[in-house]
Scaffold this motif. Sequence first.
Motif, PDB file in Angstrom:
ATOM      1  N   LEU A   1       0.824  -1.204   0.000  1.00  0.00           N
ATOM      2  CA  LEU A   1       0.000   0.000   0.000  1.00  0.00           C
ATOM      3  C   LEU A   1       0.860   1.258   0.000  1.00  0.00           C
ATOM      4  O   LEU A   1       0.520   2.262  -0.617  1.00  0.00           O
ATOM      5  CB  LEU A   1      -0.923  -0.015   1.224  1.00  0.00           C
ATOM      6  N   ALA A   2       1.995   1.173   0.685  1.00  0.00           N
ATOM      7  CA  ALA A   2       2.898   2.327   0.746  1.00  0.00           C
ATOM      8  C   ALA A   2       3.548   2.598  -0.611  1.00  0.00           C
ATOM      9  O   ALA A   2       3.887   3.741  -0.937  1.00  0.00           O
ATOM     10  CB  ALA A   2       3.968   2.088   1.812  1.00  0.00           C
ATOM     11  N   LEU A   3       3.726   1.565  -1.420  1.00  0.00           N
ATOM     12  CA  LEU A   3       4.370   1.723  -2.725  1.00  0.00           C
ATOM     13  C   LEU A   3       3.503   2.490  -3.712  1.00  0.00           C
ATOM     14  O   LEU A   3       4.009   3.092  -4.657  1.00  0.00           O
ATOM     15  CB  LEU A   3       4.714   0.350  -3.313  1.00  0.00           C
ATOM     16  N   GLY A   4       2.198   2.431  -3.521  1.00  0.00           N
ATOM     17  CA  GLY A   4       1.298   3.106  -4.452  1.00  0.00           C
ATOM     18  C   GLY A   4       0.755   2.157  -5.502  1.00  0.00           C
ATOM     19  O   GLY A   4       1.278   1.046  -5.705  1.00  0.00           O
TER      20      GLY A   4
ATOM     21  N   GLN B   1       3.204   0.860  -8.677  1.00  0.00           N
ATOM     22  CA  GLN B   1       4.234  -0.121  -8.315  1.00  0.00           C
ATOM     23  C   GLN B   1       3.616  -1.410  -7.790  1.00  0.00           C
ATOM     24  O   GLN B   1       4.092  -2.518  -8.079  1.00  0.00           O
ATOM     25  CB  GLN B   1       5.176   0.478  -7.257  1.00  0.00           C
ATOM     26  N   ALA B   2       2.529  -1.276  -7.019  1.00  0.00           N
ATOM     27  CA  ALA B   2       1.864  -2.465  -6.478  1.00  0.00           C
ATOM     28  C   ALA B   2       1.295  -3.322  -7.604  1.00  0.00           C
ATOM     29  O   ALA B   2       1.361  -4.561  -7.573  1.00  0.00           O
ATOM     30  CB  ALA B   2       0.762  -2.053  -5.506  1.00  0.00           C
ATOM     31  N   ALA B   3       0.743  -2.668  -8.622  1.00  0.00           N
ATOM     32  CA  ALA B   3       0.177  -3.411  -9.757  1.00  0.00           C
ATOM     33  C   ALA B   3       1.267  -4.195 -10.481  1.00  0.00           C
ATOM     34  O   ALA B   3       1.049  -5.339 -10.917  1.00  0.00           O
ATOM     35  CB  ALA B   3      -0.511  -2.449 -10.714  1.00  0.00           C
ATOM     36  N   ALA B   4       2.463  -3.584 -10.612  1.00  0.00           N
ATOM     37  CA  ALA B   4       3.575  -4.281 -11.270  1.00  0.00           C
ATOM     38  C   ALA B   4       3.994  -5.515 -10.479  1.00  0.00           C
ATOM     39  O   ALA B   4       4.334  -6.553 -11.059  1.00  0.00           O
ATOM     40  CB  ALA B   4       4.753  -3.325 -11.424  1.00  0.00           C
ATOM     41  N   LEU B   5       3.967  -5.407  -9.155  1.00  0.00           N
ATOM     42  CA  LEU B   5       4.314  -6.569  -8.321  1.00  0.00           C
ATOM     43  C   LEU B   5       3.238  -7.642  -8.395  1.00  0.00           C
ATOM     44  O   LEU B   5       3.536  -8.831  -8.466  1.00  0.00           O
ATOM     45  CB  LEU B   5       4.516  -6.120  -6.863  1.00  0.00           C
ATOM     46  N   PHE B   6       1.974  -7.231  -8.351  1.00  0.00           N
ATOM     47  CA  PHE B   6       0.874  -8.197  -8.463  1.00  0.00           C
ATOM     48  C   PHE B   6       0.967  -9.000  -9.757  1.00  0.00           C
ATOM     49  O   PHE B   6       0.639 -10.183  -9.802  1.00  0.00           O
ATOM     50  CB  PHE B   6      -0.478  -7.476  -8.405  1.00  0.00           C
TER      51      PHE B   6
END
Length: 334
Positions: free
Chosen positions: A18-21, A24-29
């Motif tokens: 959540l802190a990444l935004g 960036q979170a979507a790229a990790l998912f």
Amino acid sequence: MSEARRLTGPQKAAAVMLALGEEQAAALFARMHEDEIRDLSAAMAQLGTVPAAVVEGLCREFAEQLGQAGHLVGTYESTERLLMRTLPRERVAQIMEEIRGPAGRTMWDKLGNVNESVLANYLKNEYPQTVAVVLTKVRPEHAARVLSLLPESFAMEVVMRMLRMETVQKEALEGVERTLKAEFMSNLARSQRRDAHEMMAEIFNNLDRQAESRIMSALEERNRDAAERIRSLMFTFEDLQRLDGAGMQALLRAVEKDKLALALKGASEQMRELFMRNMTERAARLLRDDIAALGPVRLRDVDEAQATIVALAKDLAAQGAIELHSGPDEEMVP
């Protein structure tokens, strides 16, 4: 940081995500498996409010651990020890069993990485409908190889069911997955924890005659019991004497004639007669002529030809085409 210590692993990961935004979170998912996305999403949804100081501490902890990692060595044993610190023993055993099995995230990925002979040997005892479901879920080229190894009449039953098959119900698919996991994958994972003597026997089978003799003699001096165990597990060219007539004829149909002539060039007369007894008189005469025409040959070439024929015999045995007895004194049930 006492509040951070109370957070579970998934909760810490959720806070960092959540802190990444969003971007960036979507790229990790996008790099995660469906199960990981589900678990992490659940943790994010139930996280509630996390103070800024805690979030900052988690990010700093993550960066420090990443920066201090240094040289890492991952093994089955180290992974198992780590899991034992946080999970019940039964769950750890299940996870390690899955890891030791074929690679792949889903059951169908894993099946696609199972040797076709091993998979066919298991599936031939299943219902044709179950086999049809399995073969529609793996890669077409893998399914083709498995299908070709099934008994012909059984394979035709499977083909007919595949042709008539409509969309497989989710419940039926899950039932097949559970069965495969419980009865096949777990047994396969356990069987892959191979005895060290078995692995060494395979290595010795692939050594040339001089190297095998030299290393085996040295091993006998160091550990006679281990040497005897390895020798008992080895399958050599001379062990083809254990084949029955039908098995020998099946092997003769599959072996390349030039390899056979070269292998028999350095074999005993007893081994030559064994092969020639299972050939027509004309074929045996031609083989003798081929052997004589070879002239002097290198021992290494003879060893390689014999090893090739032994490997072919093992492949045929794995397909059920011939039977290799485990030893000369093997007990037979009438």
